[in-house]
Design an enzyme around this catalytic site. Structure first.
Site, PDB file in Angstrom:
ATOM      1  N   LYS A  72     -46.999  63.286  32.975  1.00 25.39           N
ATOM      2  CA  LYS A  72     -48.397  63.681  33.030  1.00 25.39           C
ATOM      3  C   LYS A  72     -48.518  64.831  34.027  1.00 25.39           C
ATOM      4  O   LYS A  72     -47.882  64.802  35.090  1.00 25.39           O
ATOM      5  CB  LYS A  72     -49.253  62.486  33.473  1.00 25.39           C
ATOM      6  CG  LYS A  72     -50.752  62.746  33.501  1.00 25.39           C
ATOM      7  CD  LYS A  72     -51.534  61.477  33.827  1.00 25.39           C
ATOM      8  CE  LYS A  72     -53.040  61.700  33.805  1.00 25.39           C
ATOM      9  NZ  LYS A  72     -53.803  60.467  34.092  1.00 25.39           N
ATOM     10  N   SER A 110     -57.444  59.277  30.780  1.00 23.91           N
ATOM     11  CA  SER A 110     -57.094  60.662  30.971  1.00 23.91           C
ATOM     12  C   SER A 110     -55.654  60.993  30.596  1.00 23.91           C
ATOM     13  O   SER A 110     -55.333  62.169  30.402  1.00 23.91           O
ATOM     14  CB  SER A 110     -57.322  61.047  32.431  1.00 23.91           C
ATOM     15  OG  SER A 110     -56.467  60.303  33.282  1.00 23.91           O
ATOM     16  N   SER A 122     -56.783  54.808  32.604  1.00 26.77           N
ATOM     17  CA  SER A 122     -56.163  55.971  31.964  1.00 26.77           C
ATOM     18  C   SER A 122     -54.744  55.791  31.449  1.00 26.77           C
ATOM     19  O   SER A 122     -54.221  56.701  30.802  1.00 26.77           O
ATOM     20  CB  SER A 122     -56.206  57.165  32.904  1.00 26.77           C
ATOM     21  OG  SER A 122     -57.501  57.690  32.911  1.00 26.77           O
TER      22      SER A 122
HETATM   23  N1  GLN Z   1     -62.293  57.051  32.371  1.00 27.41           N
HETATM   24  C1  GLN Z   1     -62.247  56.736  33.756  1.00 27.41           C
HETATM   25  C2  GLN Z   1     -62.791  57.897  34.557  1.00 27.41           C
HETATM   26  O1  GLN Z   1     -63.162  58.848  33.977  1.00 27.41           O
HETATM   27  C3  GLN Z   1     -60.837  56.398  34.186  1.00 27.41           C
HETATM   28  C4  GLN Z   1     -59.974  57.588  34.376  1.00 27.41           C
HETATM   29  C5  GLN Z   1     -58.624  57.263  34.961  1.00 27.41           C
HETATM   30  O2  GLN Z   1     -58.173  56.120  34.927  1.00 27.41           O
HETATM   31  N2  GLN Z   1     -57.992  58.266  35.517  1.00 27.41           N
HETATM   32  O3  GLN Z   1     -62.858  57.860  35.720  1.00 27.41           O
END
Ligand code: GLN
Length: 492
Positions: free
Chosen positions: A79, A154, A178
């Site tokens: 990532k 994400s 995410s």
């Molecule tokens: N969707 C959640 C957010 O926008 C989680 C994102 C994540 O786990 N990085 O914060």
């Protein structure tokens, strides 16, 4: 060999050890697939072909000498939130468009030390804020199961790359879901470890008390192999825990499903917005686990309604603090021709950050400001503790807790949900991060549009082995994890 990309990590490891193919052949095979197929999926933001081949040659030499690590020569994708020395690390942001880290994240360094081959860096929502990967400044990644749908976020690039067989395994990070949600949207297995199990050093911070890196792969077995490499204490991360690391691969059959008590939170299956197909597939998977000997026990998680508001105060508060370092002075994007220092700060940040990141900075700064701090931030921290206690109480009666990973399957690209609609989609994942617990997503079937559905199992602290083992045994008895999207069946 034309179908090296169909092999599991164990099969790849055996094939490399017995010289059925070399790491160079394997790496070239993946690079060729990326070149042909990724223009449709758009999972990679940086492809590191030259370095990958050099790493593959080094792995081949180690394999020949006979003292190579189990994963030596196996490719992976990182990532783009993990710092990679000499290779661009953007975190999906224009702010870091030209950022080349002077050091490797610990996860990256450990992968390198094991001889894993880095194919490249994969797309993500800007600074990991989002649930679709559309918040990336380079644009959206496609879901391999339906190219007009999002892969989730994400860690959407990680999920799409693995689901399209453009990498056998990938790293992801999970601040509020995410790893689990994109794994769910793309039909993969993904593990969010206990907070502190995997080092955050060199992992660009979103919300430091919630962020945790972990593996994304086709199966629990594949995840276990990567966990064996990345888990463990790191003196460079003061929140990483100095606790012995399990051998996740050796423990894959270590937890008996027979007699296992699976908690079913009564609040979770009546959530407004839970899709009927998702509910049905998750219930079928629980039935299967029951057939394998598990018992389903109702549990009470009273704080369910507080998950979304609590997370969406704490995460932006920490983000607003973490992101203050991007000021146009030290590194990252700088605006053209600033008239004075204030102009430089303001324009660099307004031009460098995307809309969702700016929204979070505003919410977080507001929640932390004098006068509101007690009413919002301190209150949220108190509720956070109650959410944790809710789980600990449930774990007095059950071994793991089951839930969907997401209330729906993958959204259409450009569906343009409002921020609050988008945040509500995180209902099943956020509490795990607020409590610091481990949880895993396993694919358990498809909806009417042939989009994958995921089951989430939440464990008590340090139960990664147990979670991987339960899912491994489920996967020995089902074949959802072996299903491939049509695009993954294409040959390069
Ligand atoms: N969707 C959640 C957010 O926008 C989680 C994102 C994540 O786990 N990085 O914060």
């Amino acid at each position: 060999m034309t179908d090296l990309h169909r092999l599991s990590i164990r099969e790849l490891s055996e094939g490399l050890k017995t010289a059925q193919f070399s790491s160079r052949e394997l790496t070239e095979h993946y690079l060729k697939r990326i070149a042909h197929i990724d223009p449709k999926v758009k999972s990679y933001v940086t492809i590191t072909a030259e370095q990958a081949l050099a790493e593959a040659d080094a792995a081949d030499a180690a394999l020949k000498s006979g003292n190579a690590h189990a994963l030596a020569g196996i490719p992976l994708a990182h990532k783009d939130i993990f710092c990679t020395q000499g290779i661009k690390t953007t975190a999906g942001s224009k702010m870091l468009d030209n950022f080349i880290s002077p050091y490797d994240a610990t996860v990256v360094a450990k992968a390198k030390a094991a001889g894993l081959v880095t194919l490249g860096k994969v797309n993500m929502d800007e600074f990991a804020m989002g649930s679709t990967s559309e918040n990336s400044y380079v644009g959206a990644t496609s879901n391999p199961w339906a190219l007009d749908h999002v892969p989730g976020g994400s860690s959407g690039g990680s999920a799409a790359a693995v689901a399209a067989d453009l990498a056998p395994i990938a790293t992801g990070t999970d601040t509020g879901g995410s790893i689990r949600q994109p794994a769910s949207f793309c039909g993969l297995t993904g593990l969010k470890p206990t907070y502190g199990r995997v080092s955050r050093f060199g992992m660009i911070a979103y919300a430091s008390s919630l962020d945790q890196g972990g593996p994304m792969a086709r199966s629990a077995e594949d995840c276990a192999y990567l966990m064996n490499v990345i888990a463990g204490h790191d003196a460079k991360d003061s929140t990483s825990i100095n606790k012995e690391v399990d051998d996740y691969v050796a423990n894959l059959n270590g937890t008996a499903v027979k007699g296992l008590r699976i908690g079913i939170p009564k609040q979770y299956f009546n959530v407004a917005g839970l899709d009927a197909d998702v509910k049905a597939r998750v219930e079928e998977s629980l039935k299967k686990l029951e057939e394998m000997g598990a018992t389903l026990v109702e549990v009470d998680l009273n704080m369910t309604e507080a998950y979304v508001p609590t997370y969406y105060l704490i995460a932006p508060a920490e983000a607003s603090s973490n992101l203050s370092r991007f000021d146009g002075v030290r590194y990252g994007y700088r605006c053209e021709n600033p008239v004075d220092l204030m102009d430089l700060y303001k324009r660099s940040r307004s031009e460098g950050f995307g809309a969702e990141v700016q929204r979070r900075i505003l919410i977080g700064t507001y929640a932390l400001s004098a006068g509101y701090y007690d009413a919002y931030y301190v209150k949220a921290q108190k509720v956070r503790r109650l959410i944790q206690q809710d789980f600990l109480k449930a774990f007095e009666n059950v071994d793991v807790i089951a839930a969907p990973s997401a209330p729906t399957t993958a959204y259409k690209i450009g569906a343009n949900l409002s921020p609050t609609e988008m945040y509500l989609g995180d209902i099943y994942t956020l509490a795990v991060n607020l409590a610091g617990l481990p949880a895993i997503n396993a694919p358990v079937g498809f909806d009417k549009d042939n989009l994958p559905v995921g089951l989430q199992l939440i464990g008590n602290y340090w139960s990664e082995s147990q979670l991987l083992s339960i899912v491994h045994q489920y996967q020995q008895n089902t074949d959802w994890h072996t299903k491939r999207a049509a695009i993954a069946e294409e040959n390069a």
